[in-house]
Each structure stands twice: as C-alpha cells, then as structure tokens.
Scaffold this motif. Structure first.
Motif, PDB file in Angstrom:
ATOM      1  N   MET A  14       6.532   0.645   1.506  1.00 37.30           N
ATOM      2  CA  MET A  14       5.379   1.002   0.795  1.00 37.30           C
ATOM      3  C   MET A  14       5.234   0.222   2.136  1.00 37.30           C
ATOM      4  O   MET A  14       5.539  -0.063   3.509  1.00 37.30           O
ATOM      5  N   CYS A  32       3.100   4.731  -6.664  1.00 38.27           N
ATOM      6  CA  CYS A  32       1.616   5.173  -6.463  1.00 38.27           C
ATOM      7  C   CYS A  32       1.090   6.022  -7.541  1.00 38.27           C
ATOM      8  O   CYS A  32       0.608   6.910  -7.881  1.00 38.27           O
ATOM      9  N   SER A  33       0.121   5.207  -8.597  1.00 33.01           N
ATOM     10  CA  SER A  33      -0.295   5.662  -9.697  1.00 33.01           C
ATOM     11  C   SER A  33      -1.329   7.085  -9.689  1.00 33.01           C
ATOM     12  O   SER A  33      -1.860   7.961  -9.968  1.00 33.01           O
ATOM     13  N   TYR A  34      -1.822   6.508  -8.531  1.00 28.01           N
ATOM     14  CA  TYR A  34      -3.179   7.603  -7.971  1.00 28.01           C
ATOM     15  C   TYR A  34      -2.288   8.776  -7.393  1.00 28.01           C
ATOM     16  O   TYR A  34      -2.823  10.021  -7.953  1.00 28.01           O
ATOM     17  N   CYS A  35      -1.561   9.130  -6.750  1.00 28.64           N
ATOM     18  CA  CYS A  35      -0.491   9.986  -5.600  1.00 28.64           C
ATOM     19  C   CYS A  35       0.542  10.205  -7.302  1.00 28.64           C
ATOM     20  O   CYS A  35       0.806  11.184  -6.950  1.00 28.64           O
ATOM     21  N   ALA A  92       0.847  -1.386  -0.139  1.00 29.81           N
ATOM     22  CA  ALA A  92      -0.241   0.097  -0.292  1.00 29.81           C
ATOM     23  C   ALA A  92       0.755   1.058   0.062  1.00 29.81           C
ATOM     24  O   ALA A  92       2.383   1.562   0.639  1.00 29.81           O
ATOM     25  N   CYS A  93       0.732   2.264  -0.288  1.00 28.87           N
ATOM     26  CA  CYS A  93       1.123   3.420  -0.897  1.00 28.87           C
ATOM     27  C   CYS A  93       1.037   4.316   0.344  1.00 28.87           C
ATOM     28  O   CYS A  93      -0.134   3.843   0.832  1.00 28.87           O
ATOM     29  N   TRP A 149       8.487   1.965  -5.079  1.00 30.89           N
ATOM     30  CA  TRP A 149       7.114   1.535  -4.685  1.00 30.89           C
ATOM     31  C   TRP A 149       6.165   3.271  -5.471  1.00 30.89           C
ATOM     32  O   TRP A 149       6.290   4.141  -5.331  1.00 30.89           O
ATOM     33  N   CYS A 163      -3.335   7.865   1.882  1.00 33.64           N
ATOM     34  CA  CYS A 163      -3.119   6.664   0.391  1.00 33.64           C
ATOM     35  C   CYS A 163      -3.911   5.525   0.404  1.00 33.64           C
ATOM     36  O   CYS A 163      -4.933   5.502   0.396  1.00 33.64           O
ATOM     37  N   ARG A 193      -3.626   2.937  -1.254  1.00 32.31           N
ATOM     38  CA  ARG A 193      -3.975   2.435  -2.652  1.00 32.31           C
ATOM     39  C   ARG A 193      -2.997   1.455  -3.012  1.00 32.31           C
ATOM     40  O   ARG A 193      -1.282   1.517  -2.188  1.00 32.31           O
ATOM     41  N   LYS A 194      -3.063   0.229  -3.750  1.00 27.66           N
ATOM     42  CA  LYS A 194      -1.485  -0.361  -4.100  1.00 27.66           C
ATOM     43  C   LYS A 194      -0.827   0.154  -5.029  1.00 27.66           C
ATOM     44  O   LYS A 194      -1.038   0.768  -5.968  1.00 27.66           O
ATOM     45  N   THR A 195       0.212  -0.339  -5.485  1.00 26.39           N
ATOM     46  CA  THR A 195       1.609  -0.102  -5.250  1.00 26.39           C
ATOM     47  C   THR A 195       2.054  -0.467  -6.317  1.00 26.39           C
ATOM     48  O   THR A 195       1.593  -1.866  -5.985  1.00 26.39           O
TER      49      THR A 195
END
Ligand SMILES: [Zn+2]
Length: 217
Positions: A140, A130-133, A107-108, A128, A117, A119-121
């Motif tokens: 991680m 994170c495409s969201y951040c 996880a991020c 690691w 956050c 979310r999966k990294t």
C-alpha cells in the motif's frame, strides 16, 4: 454530452442539486436528487451562449469563491447557515497543532485510467484490500490525512489536509514522517516547531461536522 463534445460543440449543461467534489481536482457530480438539462430552452441559456461566443476565449477567469480571505470566526458563524452547501474559503492562518498519531492512511495503489485509486485499504492476512477496486495488493502507499488545528487572530478550527497539500506543509512524504516519528521523536518535534512558525494561505473546504468532539484551545 460526450458525443456533442467529441463533435466539437460545447453544450451548456444546467445542473440542479449537483455535488462539487474537491477529490483529485474539481469535479461536478450528479447524485440521486440531481437534475441535468442539456441546452434547455431558457433565456439565461441563450444569454450565456451569446456571451460564450463573444467573450469566452478572451476572458481571464477569477474564481470568486476563493478570491478573498475570510477569518476563521467568520467561517464558524457562516457554517451554521450553510448546512446544505460546502463553500470554499481562503484564510491566512498558522498551524497551532497537528495530530502526530494518526496522520496517514493506507492507500490503494491500483491504477485505473492512469490515475491511482488512492482510497483507504484494510489490512488482511496477505496484504491490503481495497473494497472500491475489490482487489488485494501486497503493498500500500502511505498517504496523508493530516489533522491540524489552524488559528488566526479571530479563532481556530480543525481541518484535514490530504496528500499533496499535507506534503507541501510538512515538507516530506507521509512515510518519511512516520519513520521520523518512530525513530527520532525529538527531530519530529523540532520539525513540527518549524511548521508552526510559518504563516499559511489556506484554502478550506468547509463542512459542518464535529471531529471526535474535539476542541482546540
Ligand atoms: Zn482501490
């Protein structure tokens, strides 16, 4: 909406086609097909406003969707009728089996507005990502996505327990369980036996999909 709330007004908002999310607590999201109306001139809104004025502050709310239990076979049969919604059920069940090969994700660790956050990294050469951040970190956090088969006297279903719930079930953080799995498999087996010997009051968020065509017997 924000301005009205800041000025002390509690606006009545009608949402059609919204999405209820259980991620990091309950939230109601507006998506592409959603319609939002603020204080629309409707009789139901006037009635609700009248009720709020009289009773809102003195009412003890009961969450009807989770107030009584359901059997797993009832959930399976109901799923066929509720493709477009994601109801929540309460079931009394035991854990028949849990996946010990993929029970966590990376996880991020980025914190935004005092909230992680999570979310999966994806692993990169240096850490690691994170495409969201859109940020890469050197570290991680192990977070649970525990796949488990739960059963009652009527049937069984596969479900996924995420971080807080999974940690409560397992009794230790995901990283600790991962370490136990690598270093002492016998201790892991004994620990899982302990988890399987208990009866749980599960709250299940139901969505119709197959998980890797998996069946549990
Ligand atoms: Zn992130």
């Amino acid at each position: 909406i924000q301005k009205r709330i800041e000025s002390g007004v509690q606006p009545i908002i009608c949402v059609k086609g919204g999405k209820v999310s259980d991620y990091n607590g309950k939230s109601l999201l507006a998506i592409g097909v959603s319609t939002i109306l603020i204080e629309p001139e409707m009789e139901a809104v006037a009635d609700l406003r009248e009720w709020m004025t009289l009773y809102y502050n003195i009412t003890n709310f009961i969450h009807l969707s989770v107030s009584c239990t359901t059997t797993l076979s009832e959930i399976s049969s109901m799923q066929l009728k509720v493709l477009e919604s994601f109801p929540i059920y309460r079931v009394i069940a035991t854990m028949k089996e849990m996946k010990t090969d993929e029970f966590y994700y990376n996880a991020c660790i980025n914190v935004v507005n005092a909230q992680q956050c999570g979310r999966k990294t994806t692993q990169t050469a240096n850490g690691w990502f994170c495409s969201y951040c859109n940020i890469e970190f050197a570290n991680m956090e192990f977070k649970y996505a525990l796949k488990m088969c739960i059963k009652d006297s009527s049937s069984h279903v596969w479900a996924i327990a995420f971080q807080e719930v999974a940690q409560e079930i397992v009794g230790m953080p995901a990283k600790e369980l991962a370490t136990m799995r690598y270093e002492n498999y016998l201790a892991l087996s004994l620990h899982i036996d302990g988890i399987r010997s208990k009866i749980y009051n599960f709250k299940i968020w139901s969505k119709l999909e197959k998980y890797q065509d998996m069946t549990c017997c």
